[in-house]
Write an enzyme that holds these catalytic residues in place. Structure first.
Site, PDB file in Angstrom:
ATOM      1  N   ARG B  18       0.915  -1.378  -0.077  1.00 16.21           N
ATOM      2  CA  ARG B  18       0.018  -0.014   0.143  1.00 16.21           C
ATOM      3  C   ARG B  18       0.889   1.232  -0.051  1.00 16.21           C
ATOM      4  O   ARG B  18       0.560   2.227  -1.058  1.00 16.21           O
ATOM      5  CB  ARG B  18      -1.090  -0.096   1.177  1.00 16.21           C
ATOM      6  CG  ARG B  18      -2.230  -1.167   0.852  1.00 16.21           C
ATOM      7  CD  ARG B  18      -3.040  -1.152   2.251  1.00 16.21           C
ATOM      8  NE  ARG B  18      -2.150  -1.260   3.289  1.00 16.21           N
ATOM      9  CZ  ARG B  18      -2.483  -0.991   4.470  1.00 16.21           C
ATOM     10  NH1 ARG B  18      -3.748  -0.457   4.662  1.00 16.21           N
ATOM     11  NH2 ARG B  18      -1.674  -1.517   5.724  1.00 16.21           N
ATOM     12  N   ASN B  36      -6.191  -2.786   1.684  1.00 22.88           N
ATOM     13  CA  ASN B  36      -6.295  -4.247   1.912  1.00 22.88           C
ATOM     14  C   ASN B  36      -7.473  -4.726   1.995  1.00 22.88           C
ATOM     15  O   ASN B  36      -8.373  -4.271   2.740  1.00 22.88           O
ATOM     16  CB  ASN B  36      -5.342  -4.892   3.027  1.00 22.88           C
ATOM     17  CG  ASN B  36      -3.933  -4.749   2.940  1.00 22.88           C
ATOM     18  OD1 ASN B  36      -3.496  -4.640   1.568  1.00 22.88           O
ATOM     19  ND2 ASN B  36      -3.054  -4.373   3.752  1.00 22.88           N
TER      20      ASN B  36
END
Ligand SMILES: [Fe+3]
Ligand SMILES: [Mg+2]
Ligand SMILES: [Zn+2]
Ligand SMILES: [Zn+2]
Lengths: 329, 774
Positions: B18, B36
């Site tokens: 990320r 996520n």
């Protein structure tokens, strides 16, 4: 030996053989059953069918085995065995001389054990439908009051004992059957154990478990007891009594003596504080001279039987279902 | 201007994916978000289409070191107004949140800090970041965040906390992040359990140099370490550990330090230096045994690995005199350390500090330990490289719990393996999770370990098995454990034949589901369907079923399993089969030779087996190479070593017979029985064996009309055999499928068991559906 309707004379011959060999007042009454008075206490009954090849082996034969096997099953409750019933299945063509030998050995074993064979039955089957002779025996005995021996009474902390060397019977039978030169000199341990049991119970009335490690050997018996009592067990390889000849033969044969049959051995489980007196009592008896404390009961939700090996590691003593089929991949 | 939703699947959680997306999007000036979820990573970006296209490319080409993208999907979504730049959304706390990834060796950036005297983590043994460090072995539960790891006891200090929260920092959401202020610390203890004063690294090195054995706490367990160049120290370690001859692995600062002792190829170096840090088997040089006496006697290979944690690096750094610039990391150094798993008596690895002091007392002289607990035991992985690429011998640290993708989905399955080198396998949809190496299930402790692994995997993967698979052999511990589990839970039971499972494991990793394959299983013994011991099998494998096309001719096993430990017995079995039984007593020195001859003659406890492994043993036995094995696999390893050293020879003509699907190797063994030169004999055995097996397999391929052949079973660990066979079969136009993601031996069995059960379940489902339709 002949079979069928023409065998009337033969049947009579056999009856006479049995009557003479097993002679006792109850049998002499020639009833289809035996009636007897029962002393106070709990009655115990056990039955066992005996099938063995070869029929004659060093240290015994199928006749003595048929007495010892059932007497021991009765005795493992702490009972004094009193009476036996015997059923014979004979194969047509079985030599009468061999039968005579077996019956006489059976009579001698019963006499020595102090039990009477009080009723019985004989059948003859066609050739090829039996293996010479099969003998079923059923035993009766009485447990003295206050004795409570059972496979579910093992408790964590209890000690595990055996009365002597392991694997003698299985190796003797195998050596004889396969005519192996390296097994000569090893005799079956087949013997009636109730005398020893009486001595043990006298010293330790609160004996928890008794069992004879016959087929499947010590390994099977300990696993059975562990399951029944819902406990684990831990034994020490170095404390297992083993005859040198048996150890050697097992090494050649690739057998684990823990899994080999015995016919004159018992496993006893008692409270830790009773272990030493019990061991002493066993060692004083002729059938317990090589008795040993081999391990202890422990708590284990998996009910594993494990062994501390001579090298110090821990090994599982598995419950093997049948033959020792190769497992090494 | 457009907006796109991008879905990324694979190993993309817990690896800094990320922040990586955040950085790329920021650089490209794109708006949107990333987060996520239970499928991996999901992101939306809005901006110029060309810029978005470029970003998608960079997701692949610049992915973080530990990320692995299996699949990327893009779809346009409606534009949104009010764009406030790019943000990282917190994960939803839902099902299968953040996946657990394997442990990874210290990354270059962390190494640079570790050896930089100006860095606040200078010489700090627990330095890690999103690109490296412990993962699986510290994870107690999911979701994977600090509170569910063994780092829970170490609250982040202010500085570490800032790193942890900064999306542009290398330590953004690095769960094990730590520093000297807030993290674990390293200590050296003596045999009395007393903490030693002073620098634990310097003290440990001093002890190693003077010949001590030191227990060192690693990622998935303790190692026992000693100076590999000190013959006496190695002998002492062997003696104390009760490990007479089995090869010991060696750790070096870098590949360059190994160059004097072993040869390595670029592929081997790549494997050595990879973040998984397996032990890699490298070809010994002629001087290896004199330089590293006792480390790997007799065999042709030395197992080597590079440091996998800062602790190990610091030992080598200390030995190099604490150099301050990074150049030392590429320079050759003298220090080589034996690093062997601390698993006394073959029982599970020691992981706990008190346990280490107790179980390793009498073995170690000192203990280098720390206060970060190990949650999951995980042994070193062992690999090697051959012409076909890297292959596993043991799969554990660095790889578990990475999933292997199955060709299709099926019911959640738990497969429990067999007996030796055991692993278990759990499946979820089309993902198969094979556990770390559990080991030999002959000790109660290893069976507990098995139960522990099943529980832990079920927890962290959130799997509830619907069916349990075990070997057909009821007396294998795995089967007994499964029976118990089934009794307790009432789930469905499936039995799978051992060699079928070996072949299916390889078929699964190669994604083959829809077509028949030929399987060549060369193995030790496994229970066959006819109740005999199989182990050299040609199977036609298809749709969860198989047919036995043929097998090796059988040999008696004098003494059953005992014969598998004593190759001389197999040599005797061959002589007996050749009608030369009378020569047995004179030929073999063992006092058991007479009795064994007798047993063979009277067929007493001599079950027949078609096992390839036992034919290897027979060859070793006849050549006098290894009458009795010290460790499992010793005889074939020594035999291979001899063959390698001797060099290639032509196969023996008429060395084998092919009859109605059976390959008979007796003629070859008859020849070996009269060869005095063990080296030549070993070479002749390997060459002729490859020739015979190739002819056999080619004939089967022809008869069945199948052009793909799968290699399965432990014998394929033998590189000489697998290489020779692969070449021959490829020459005849067959496509060879080999075990690459799992070991070919019983370590891969559980995957094959699971795959067979899943195929059977889905075949049944389809036919049930078909029944309903008609
Ligand atoms: Fe196998
Ligand atoms: Mg009985
Ligand atoms: Zn790092
Ligand atoms: Zn900190």
């Amino acid at each position: 030996l002949t079979h069928g309707s023409g065998g009337r004379a033969m049947a009579q011959l056999i009856d006479e053989l049995f009557l003479k060999a097993f002679d006792n007042p109850l049998l002499r009454q020639l009833n289809d059953q035996a009636a007897f008075d029962v002393p106070a206490g709990r009655m115990v009954m056990a039955t066992d069918s005996h099938v063995v090849t070869p029929l004659f082996f060093p240290g015994g034969d199928i006749g003595s085995l048929a007495v010892h096997g059932t007497v021991n099953d009765v005795a493992m409750s702490g009972a004094r065995p009193l009476y036996l019933a015997a059923g014979f299945i004979l194969e047509e063509g079985f030599p009468l001389g061999d039968l005579k030998r077996i019956v006489e050995s059976m009579a001698a074993a019963a006499e020595e054990a102090g039990v009477a064979i009080v009723t019985g039955d004989t059948k003859v089957v066609e050739q090829g439908k039996g293996d010479g002779v099969f003998i079923n025996t059923t035993g009766f005995g009485v447990v003295p009051p206050g004795i409570d021996i059972s496979g579910n009474r093992a408790r964590p902390g209890d000690r595990i004992l055996v009365n002597g060397t392991l694997g003698d019977h299985g190796v003797a039978i195998m050596s004889q059957r396969e005519n192996l030169s390296f097994g000569t000199g090893i005799e079956s341990d087949s013997v009636a154990l109730h005398g020893l049991v009486a001595a043990m119970v006298e010293t330790v009335p609160n004996l928890h478990c008794l069992r004879d490690p016959t087929r499947g050997g010590l390994a099977a018996t300990l696993n059975e007891l562990a399951q029944q009592s819902a406990v684990g067990m831990r034994i020490e390889e170095s404390s297992l009594p083993l005859r040198e000849g048996v150890r050697g033969a097992c090494e050649f044969l690739g057998l684990d003596p823990l899994y080999v049959a015995n016919e004159g051995k018992l496993v006893a489980i008692c409270a830790a504080e009773d272990a030493e007196p019990l061991l002493e009592a066993m060692r004083e008896h002729p059938l317990g001279r090589e008795a040993a404390i081999i391990g202890e009961v422990q708590e284990d939700p998996n009910h594993f039987v494990q062994m501390q090996t001579a090298f110090g590691g821990m090994r599982m003593v598995d419950w093997i279902s049948g033959e020792q089929l190769p497992r090494i991949c | 201007m457009m907006r796109e939703r991008i879905r990324v699947r694979g190993q993309v959680q817990g690896v800094g994916f990320r922040p990586f997306v955040y950085r790329l999007a920021g650089e490209a000036g794109l708006n949107g978000w990333v987060r996520n979820d239970s499928h991996g990573v999901l992101l939306e970006v809005q901006g110029d289409p060309a810029v978005i296209g470029k970003l998608a490319e960079r997701l692949f080409s610049e992915a973080p070191p530990l990320a692995r993208i299996d699949h990327l999907e893009r779809c346009p979504v409606p534009l949104q107004g009010e764009q406030g730049g790019f943000t990282i959304h917190e994960s939803e706390r839902g099902a299968a949140d953040t996946a657990v990834t394997p442990d990874a060796a210290t990354c270059p950036a962390c190494l640079a800090e570790l050896f930089d005297p100006a860095d606040r983590r200078y010489q700090y043994p627990f330095t890690n970041c999103t690109h490296c460090g412990p993962r699986y072995t510290i994870t107690r539960a999911i979701p994977y965040d600090r509170s569910n790891t063994t780092m829970a006891a170490f609250p982040l200090c202010e500085t570490c906390g800032r790193e942890y929260r900064d999306p542009l920092d290398r330590r953004f959401h690095a769960q094990p992040n730590a520093c000297p202020v807030c993290g674990p610390s390293l200590e050296l203890y003596d045999a009395a359990g007393c903490r030693q004063n002073g620098d634990p690294i310097a003290a440990t090195l001093a002890r190693l140099k003077r010949g001590d054995v030191v227990a060192i706490k690693g990622l998935g367990g303790f190692h026992l370490a000693c100076n590999a160049r000190d013959r006496e120290a190695v002998a002492r370690l062997r003696c104390r550990k009760g490990r007479e001859a089995k090869p010991l692995a060696v750790m070096a600062a870098n590949a360059e330090s190994l160059a004097g002792c072993v040869e390595w190829t670029e592929a081997e170096k790549a494997l050595l230096t990879g973040s998984e840090r397996p032990i890699v088997l490298l070809r010994k040089r002629s001087n290896t045994d004199s330089e590293l006496a006792g480390c790997a006697p007799g065999v042709g290979w030395l197992g080597a690995m590079l440091p996998c944690t800062p602790i190990h690096y610091l030992l080598f750094h200390e030995a190099a005199g604490r150099p301050v610039d990074g150049a030392w990391l590429q320079a050759p150094w003298e220090l080589l350390l034996v690093m062997t798993s601390a698993n006394p008596g073959g029982e599970p690895l020691v992981i706990d500090n008190d346990e280490a002091l107790r179980r390793l007392s009498g073995i170690a002289d000192a203990w280098l330990m720390h206060d970060r607990p190990i949650a999951v035991r995980c042994d070193d992985s062992v690999m090697r490289v051959d012409a076909g690429g890297p292959a596993f011998i043991r799969r554990a640290r660095g790889f578990t719990p990475q999933a292997i993708s199955l060709p299709h989905t099926g019911p959640s399955t738990l497969a429990v393996g067999g007996y030796f080198k055991n692993t278990v396998c759990l499946t979820r949809g089309s993902e198969a999770f094979v556990s770390q190496h559990i080991g030999q299930l002959d000790s109660p402790a290893n069976r507990d370990f098995l139960a522990e692994v099943v529980d832990h995997l079920c927890d962290v993967l959130r799997i509830r098995p619907e069916q349990v698979v075990h070997d057909r052999h009821d007396d294998l511990p795995g089967s007994q454990w499964a029976a118990d589990y089934i009794n307790r839970t009432g789930v469905k039971r499936v039995e799978v034949q051992h060699h079928h499972a070996h072949i299916a494991a390889v078929a699964a990793e190669h994604g083959v589901a829809d077509r028949p394959l030929l399987g060549l299983a060369l193995d030790g013994v496994g229970a066959g369907d006819d109740g005999t011991a199989w182990g050299g099998e040609l199977l036609r494998v298809e749709a969860g079923g198989y047919r036995r096309f043929g097998h090796l001719s059988t040999l008696p096993l004098p003494g059953g399993d005992r014969a598998a430990r004593e190759p001389w017995r197999m040599g005797a079995a061959v002589l007996h089969r050749l009608g030369r039984g009378e020569a047995i007593p004179a030929r073999f020195e063992a006092s058991a030779a007479g009795p064994i001859a007798e047993m063979l003659q009277r067929d007493v406890n001599c079950p027949e087996t078609s096992s390839m492994g036992r034919w290897f043993d027979a060859a070793a036995g006849l050549l006098g190479v290894c009458p009795v094995m010290n460790y499992e696999g010793e005889a074939p390893m020594l035999l291979e070593g001899l063959a390698e050293r001797h060099g290639a020879v032509a196969p023996l003509s008429d060395g084998f017979r092919l009859e109605s699907g059976t390959l008979d190797l007796l003629p070859l063994l008859a020849e070996l029985a009269d060869i005095g030169d063990a080296g030549f004999g070993a070479a002749l055995f390997h060459a002729t064996l490859a020739e015979g097996l190739a002819a056999w397999a080619a004939a089967a391929a022809d008869a069945e009309g199948i052009a793909e052949i799968v290699f399965g079973g432990g014998c394929f660990l033998n590189r000489t055999l697998s290489t020779g066979l692969r070449e021959r079969l490829s020459d005849t136009g067959l496509r060879v499928l080999e075990a690459r993601r799992l070991p070919p031996n019983d370590g891969g069995l559980s995957l094959g068991q699971a795959w067979v059960a899943i195929q059977q379940a889905t075949v049944k489902e389809r036919s049930d559906a078909g029944d309903r339709r008609t």
